[in-house]
Enzyme design. Structure first.
Site, short mmCIF file in Angstrom:
data_model
loop_
_atom_site.label_atom_id
_atom_site.label_comp_id
_atom_site.label_asym_id
_atom_site.label_seq_id
_atom_site.Cartn_x
_atom_site.Cartn_y
_atom_site.Cartn_z
N SER A 1 0.90 -1.22 -0.14
CA SER A 1 0.07 -0.02 -0.09
C SER A 1 0.98 1.29 0.09
O SER A 1 0.47 2.46 -0.11
CB SER A 1 -0.97 -0.11 0.93
OG SER A 1 -0.33 0.09 2.28
N GLU B 1 -7.10 -1.89 -6.17
CA GLU B 1 -6.47 -0.96 -6.81
C GLU B 1 -5.27 -1.59 -7.77
O GLU B 1 -4.48 -2.40 -7.01
CB GLU B 1 -5.63 0.12 -5.87
CG GLU B 1 -6.65 1.10 -5.20
CD GLU B 1 -5.77 1.97 -4.55
OE1 GLU B 1 -6.35 3.32 -4.51
OE2 GLU B 1 -5.16 2.01 -3.84
N ASN C 1 -5.60 5.96 -0.47
CA ASN C 1 -4.56 6.49 0.38
C ASN C 1 -4.31 8.07 0.36
O ASN C 1 -4.11 8.85 1.24
CB ASN C 1 -3.36 5.51 0.88
CG ASN C 1 -3.70 4.34 1.71
OD1 ASN C 1 -4.77 4.30 2.37
ND2 ASN C 1 -3.06 3.28 1.75
N HIS D 1 -3.57 -3.98 -4.95
CA HIS D 1 -3.97 -3.21 -3.37
C HIS D 1 -5.10 -3.74 -3.20
O HIS D 1 -6.26 -3.21 -3.55
CB HIS D 1 -3.55 -1.94 -3.49
CG HIS D 1 -3.68 -1.27 -2.13
ND1 HIS D 1 -4.04 -0.14 -1.77
CD2 HIS D 1 -3.47 -1.79 -0.88
CE1 HIS D 1 -4.00 0.23 -0.69
NE2 HIS D 1 -3.69 -0.88 -0.12
#
Lengths: 286, 275
Positions: A118, A151, A189, A139
């Site tokens: 990540s 992702e 994120n 991800h």
């Protein structure tokens, strides 16, 4: 169609991906260097399956079959038949690069090599590889069983075929995919940073209290949780680590600057729900 | 684990007495004027509206209790000023309201892009102005952020409280700062998404999907921008940048350009341009 999936690392994420794959009728080789961790992972999967049956979401036949598809292994060479190998080990670039170097030697040249990182760059992980075009980021989000999103992260040299096969694999596991360039924090994120960062600044500037900010964001904004409730759930240490990592990777861009309130709370052990105290106090049940 | 504090409050739509025919004057920007006019009319107010600029497509109001007129009713006990982008016009509006309304009337003025305290300096009867948060599409939510100034006496606050109660909104009192709470958080998320978009990290659609599924946001940031209007988002961010003087509030050039074209930034439009 993916028939054989290799997973490296039997932590929370590795075990979660294994569980999702096994339920989607994929044969899984779950590798970990540590036999105890492997056994613990299988126990967790078993418990989760049991809960699923109790709630009526799964049948016992389904879970027995799925459980039989997860093959725990402690030899890297046992991943050699995998169509895709997803790595979910500790977030350490050196360890990951080293791992993939060995893996490249042990797998077929057509095997897709994916990382569940990540916070690290896919391009950097693939940099030591002989075939960087077959590297890709996948991800997954925690808890993998419940979170629909994956992702797909394209490294500098990821080939379109590799990307497509990673997308197909995630879809086979019942996930929704989005494609992101290999940039710090990818999409989620990164774009979520202001949700926490601005809330911390509002608190610091005394614009409103923790409770009021959460209430406003929930009721006026329609969010399921306010920023402070969510930080408590995620863990303040985890949240701070993500912020710090993105801040560093963007060479100190002020939009991602961590906040001292959060750092102080981490230092004092007020890590959120898991510690019994974060922005709120939590009582243990019973 | 159980959270002890605070008790998880469900939004309380307390039974309200409604407007009972009382007059409300609403002036400002579309679509907030229409949205508040409909809300007030539904709750029994007799509403008079005026736009800074007539909307290109004139709205058809559901309620017959809404009239369009530039004349400020001198019997009105309450006026709403809903301008976030054109602050010169906002100042003119407030000056007009201050002159025409009886001294007992309260002015509720959007304080998202300029503080209520600064606005109260624009008028003679400072006691009557109270700030509140308004952005397009947030009007129907059952909570409103309210920012009193140092000049706001209890009497004015009571009028404001009764009004919001009558239209089914609970109040959250916040300090009088630019951006307030939700607009500041939301617009910064949109700004970050716009930076990601201009760097071609992902498509607008994928950014929205990622934020909804990956972190449970009710809308994706590009959808939020569509709903709120990129001109409004740009106004909030510009105000934050001017007020806080930090690089952190630098606006994405893409977002600024979209705002400068004067169009709403529709995801679909962006796709057409891109492909």
């Amino acid at each position: 169609m993916i028939k054989h999936l290799g997973i490296i690392g039997a932590g929370t994420m590795g075990a979660g991906i294994a569980q999702a794959a096994a339920l989607s009728k994929v044969e899984v080789v779950l590798y970990d260097i540590n036999d105890t961790i492997l056994r613990q992972a299988l126990e967790r999967v078993k418990t989760d399956f049991k809960k699923g049956v109790e709630k009526g979401k799964l049948t016992s036949e389904q879970t027995t079959e799925a459980f039989g598809r997860i093959h725990p292994r402690t030899r890297l060479a046992d991943l050699s038949h995998s169509d895709i190998v997803i790595e979910a080990v500790i977030e350490d670039l050196r360890i990951k690069k080293d791992l993939f170097k060995h893996l490249e030697a042990d797998t077929r040249p057509t095997t897709i090599l994916a990382s569940n990182t990540s916070s690290l760059s896919i391009t950097a992980i693939a940099s030591a590889a002989r075939y960087p075009e077959r590297f890709v980021g996948m991800h997954f989000f925690n808890p993998v069983q419940r979170m629909k999103l994956v992702e797909i992260v394209l490294g500098q040299r990821t080939s379109p075929e590799t990307a497509q096969r990673a997308i197909d694999c995630a879809r086979q596991l019942g996930k929704t995919t989005v494609v992101a360039k290999d940039t710090p924090g990818f999409i989620v994120n990164r774009v979520a940073r202001p949700f926490y960062g601005e809330a911390l600044r509002l608190l610091d500037e005394n614009v409103a209290s923790v409770e009021e900010i959460d209430r406003i964001v929930r009721i006026e904004g329609g969010f399921a949780m306010g920023p402070f409730e969510l930080m408590d759930l995620i863990g303040l240490d985890v949240n701070l680590a993500v912020t710090q990592s993105i801040h560093e990777q963007f060479f100190g861009e002020p939009r991602y600057r961590p906040h001292s309130i959060q750092k102080k709370m981490v230092e004092s052990g007020m890590l959120g729900r898991k510690a019994g105290q974060g922005f709120y106090k939590y009582e243990k049940k019973g | 684990m159980k959270k002890t504090k605070p008790p998880r409050q469900k939004s309380k739509r307390t039974k309200s007495e409604g407007g009972a025919g009382a007059k409300v004057y609403i002036v400002g920007e579309s679509p907030m004027v229409e949205e508040y006019a409909e809300l007030c009319a539904t709750k029994g107010y007799s509403v008079q509206v005026q736009w800074n600029q007539e909307p290109t497509r004139k709205p058809v109001f559901q309620s017959s209790h809404i009239t369009c007129s530039s004349a400020i009713p001198t019997t009105s006990a309450l006026a709403l000023e809903l301008t976030n982008t054109d602050l010169v016009r906002k100042r003119q509006n407030l000056d007009r309201l201050d002159r025409a309304l009886p001294s007992t009337a309260a002015i509720l003025s959007s304080s998202v892009t300029v503080t209520a305290t600064e606005q109260s300096g624009w008028i003679k009867q400072k006691h009557r102005l109270v700030g509140f948060g308004v952005l397009p599409t947030l009007v129907l939510k059952p909570l409103v952020e309210v920012a009193p100034t140092v000049f706001s006496p209890a009497e004015t606050l009571n009028v404001v409280q009764r009004f919001f109660h009558s239209v089914g909104k609970e109040m959250a009192l916040v300090q009088d700062r630019v951006g307030m709470v939700l607009p500041r958080i939301l617009c910064q998320i949109i700004n970050e998404a716009a930076f990601a978009l201009q760097e071609e990290v992902a498509s607008p659609q994928d950014i929205d999907t990622a934020m909804k599924l990956g972190t449970n946001h009710p809308f994706g940031p590009i959808e939020w921008a569509d709903r709120i209007g990129v001109g409004q988002v740009n106004a909030v961010l510009t105000a934050l940048q001017n007020d806080l003087q930090e690089d952190r509030y630098r606006i994405s050039p893409l977002l600024r350009h979209m705002a400068q074209t004067g169009e709403w930034w529709k995801r679909t439009t962006y796709f057409i341009r891109k492909d």
